[in-house]
Scaffold this motif. Structure first.
Motif, PDB file in Angstrom:
ATOM      1  N   GLY A  18      13.942  -1.904  32.933  1.00 28.90           N
ATOM      2  CA  GLY A  18      14.806  -1.831  31.769  1.00 28.90           C
ATOM      3  C   GLY A  18      15.778  -2.893  32.426  1.00 28.90           C
ATOM      4  O   GLY A  18      16.513  -2.981  31.338  1.00 28.90           O
ATOM      5  N   ARG A  19      16.585  -2.378  33.762  1.00 27.23           N
ATOM      6  CA  ARG A  19      17.584  -3.685  33.400  1.00 27.23           C
ATOM      7  C   ARG A  19      17.427  -4.810  33.282  1.00 27.23           C
ATOM      8  O   ARG A  19      18.160  -5.529  33.012  1.00 27.23           O
ATOM      9  CB  ARG A  19      18.528  -2.749  35.194  1.00 27.23           C
ATOM     10  CG  ARG A  19      19.380  -3.855  35.214  1.00 27.23           C
ATOM     11  CD  ARG A  19      19.762  -3.566  36.959  1.00 27.23           C
ATOM     12  NE  ARG A  19      21.351  -3.643  38.052  1.00 27.23           N
ATOM     13  CZ  ARG A  19      22.262  -3.299  37.617  1.00 27.23           C
ATOM     14  NH1 ARG A  19      22.134  -2.839  36.745  1.00 27.23           N
ATOM     15  NH2 ARG A  19      23.123  -3.978  38.164  1.00 27.23           N
ATOM     16  N   SER A  53      20.784   4.372  25.523  1.00 24.72           N
ATOM     17  CA  SER A  53      20.138   4.390  26.461  1.00 24.72           C
ATOM     18  C   SER A  53      20.406   3.361  27.090  1.00 24.72           C
ATOM     19  O   SER A  53      20.094   2.659  28.357  1.00 24.72           O
ATOM     20  CB  SER A  53      18.610   3.977  26.850  1.00 24.72           C
ATOM     21  OG  SER A  53      18.397   2.904  25.541  1.00 24.72           O
ATOM     22  N   VAL A  54      21.621   2.721  27.045  1.00 22.22           N
ATOM     23  CA  VAL A  54      22.136   0.922  27.531  1.00 22.22           C
ATOM     24  C   VAL A  54      22.801   1.580  28.693  1.00 22.22           C
ATOM     25  O   VAL A  54      23.245   1.429  29.827  1.00 22.22           O
ATOM     26  CB  VAL A  54      22.822   0.424  26.369  1.00 22.22           C
ATOM     27  CG1 VAL A  54      23.084  -0.496  27.474  1.00 22.22           C
ATOM     28  CG2 VAL A  54      22.259  -0.386  25.434  1.00 22.22           C
ATOM     29  N   TYR A  55      23.586   2.667  28.505  1.00 23.00           N
ATOM     30  CA  TYR A  55      24.359   3.370  29.114  1.00 23.00           C
ATOM     31  C   TYR A  55      24.227   3.959  30.379  1.00 23.00           C
ATOM     32  O   TYR A  55      24.710   4.733  31.297  1.00 23.00           O
ATOM     33  CB  TYR A  55      25.670   4.897  28.474  1.00 23.00           C
ATOM     34  CG  TYR A  55      26.612   3.836  27.327  1.00 23.00           C
ATOM     35  CD1 TYR A  55      27.591   3.348  27.525  1.00 23.00           C
ATOM     36  CD2 TYR A  55      25.901   3.896  25.598  1.00 23.00           C
ATOM     37  CE1 TYR A  55      28.798   2.978  26.994  1.00 23.00           C
ATOM     38  CE2 TYR A  55      26.818   3.502  25.194  1.00 23.00           C
ATOM     39  CZ  TYR A  55      27.699   2.797  25.011  1.00 23.00           C
ATOM     40  OH  TYR A  55      28.899   1.964  24.172  1.00 23.00           O
ATOM     41  N   ASN A  60      29.657  -0.286  30.328  1.00 23.14           N
ATOM     42  CA  ASN A  60      30.038  -0.871  29.239  1.00 23.14           C
ATOM     43  C   ASN A  60      29.497  -1.787  28.684  1.00 23.14           C
ATOM     44  O   ASN A  60      29.142  -2.898  29.186  1.00 23.14           O
ATOM     45  CB  ASN A  60      31.713   0.066  28.692  1.00 23.14           C
ATOM     46  CG  ASN A  60      32.110  -0.663  29.960  1.00 23.14           C
ATOM     47  OD1 ASN A  60      32.064  -1.465  30.622  1.00 23.14           O
ATOM     48  ND2 ASN A  60      33.241  -0.038  30.693  1.00 23.14           N
ATOM     49  N   LYS A  61      30.611  -2.307  27.620  1.00 26.80           N
ATOM     50  CA  LYS A  61      29.998  -3.920  27.842  1.00 26.80           C
ATOM     51  C   LYS A  61      30.573  -4.836  27.954  1.00 26.80           C
ATOM     52  O   LYS A  61      30.138  -5.448  28.740  1.00 26.80           O
ATOM     53  CB  LYS A  61      30.263  -4.138  25.936  1.00 26.80           C
ATOM     54  CG  LYS A  61      30.654  -5.304  25.487  1.00 26.80           C
ATOM     55  CD  LYS A  61      30.557  -6.070  24.381  1.00 26.80           C
ATOM     56  CE  LYS A  61      31.620  -6.441  23.748  1.00 26.80           C
ATOM     57  NZ  LYS A  61      31.869  -6.825  22.671  1.00 26.80           N
ATOM     58  N   ASP A  62      31.460  -4.126  29.095  1.00 22.97           N
ATOM     59  CA  ASP A  62      32.638  -5.297  30.098  1.00 22.97           C
ATOM     60  C   ASP A  62      31.465  -5.363  31.123  1.00 22.97           C
ATOM     61  O   ASP A  62      30.879  -6.353  31.775  1.00 22.97           O
ATOM     62  CB  ASP A  62      33.289  -4.795  30.116  1.00 22.97           C
ATOM     63  CG  ASP A  62      34.862  -4.783  29.346  1.00 22.97           C
ATOM     64  OD1 ASP A  62      34.552  -5.761  27.915  1.00 22.97           O
ATOM     65  OD2 ASP A  62      36.188  -4.303  29.542  1.00 22.97           O
TER      66      ASP A  62
END
Length: 215
Positions: A18-19, A53-55, A60-62
């Protein structure tokens, strides 16, 4: 040392996959649009993840942006290290180094475009641990190139001058080439006459490096 059980191994493998998928998607979107114009939703959609799920993988985006650079930076330095460890002479190693850098961007064109288009002011602040890793990777890259010039000078093969300054000049020449490389920039054709394709352009780069740095 206690090894993880099979269920834990599957979970870790799932997290790694996933990563990697998120990093691939982020690399592509950031490469096309830059940091500021990219949203986490665009990255999540491309990777077929939910935004939430990204978190589970990145703060975060940074953080996601920083890890794109960290992953490829580590890989690129490994390719550079392999290049300078091979070859019969320092001159051979210099040309192998050029091929390694150009080849890496051609293999990862989204990252190549991102790297070339990103000004230093566009980089978000990294966490201390990430910044330390990134700086260590950058220092190793400069050290590999600087040491190559120093060894080449001692062997009487490479031109005189401050090895670090020569390393910076080499990097500038290679970066200028990469910024016009159609296999990185996705333009489809190389600038100039129709007979000037990617292979001929790379040969010209090697001729410039030979004339500029061979003693």
């Amino acid at each position: 040392m206690v090894l993880p059980g099979r269920r834990q191994q599957r979970r870790l493998h799932h997290l790694d996959v996933g990563r990697a998928q998120l990093l691939d998607a982020a690399e592509e979107v950031f490469g096309r649009k830059g940091y500021h114009a990219t949203t986490l939703k665009e990255v999540a959609d491309l990777a077929e993840f939910s935004v939430g799920s990204v978190y589970s993988y990145f703060e975060n985006k940074d953080d996601l942006y920083a890890h794109v650079f960290l992953r490829r930076g580590i890989e690129m330095v490994a390719a550079m290290r392999q290049a300078v460890e091979g070859g019969a002479t320092p001159v051979d190693q210099l040309h192998r180094l050029v091929d390694a850098q150009v080849g890496f961007f051609r293999a990862h064109p989204h990252f190549g475009r991102l790297y070339l288009r990103t000004a230093i002011t566009d980089l978000p602040a990294l966490r201390t641990d990430l910044d330390t890793t990134q700086m260590a990777t950058l220092r190793e890259a400069w050290a590999l190139q600087t040491d190559l010039f120093a060894r080449g000078q001692r062997a009487g093969e490479l031109r005189d001058g401050d090895p670090f300054a020569l390393a910076r000049l080499l990097s500038g020449i290679v970066s200028a080439f990469q910024a016009t490389d159609p296999l990185v920039m996705g333009t489809g054709t190389a600038p100039g006459p129709a007979t000037t394709g990617p292979t001929a352009a790379l040969a010209l780069l090697h001729a410039v490096v030979e004339d500029g740095f061979h003693r």
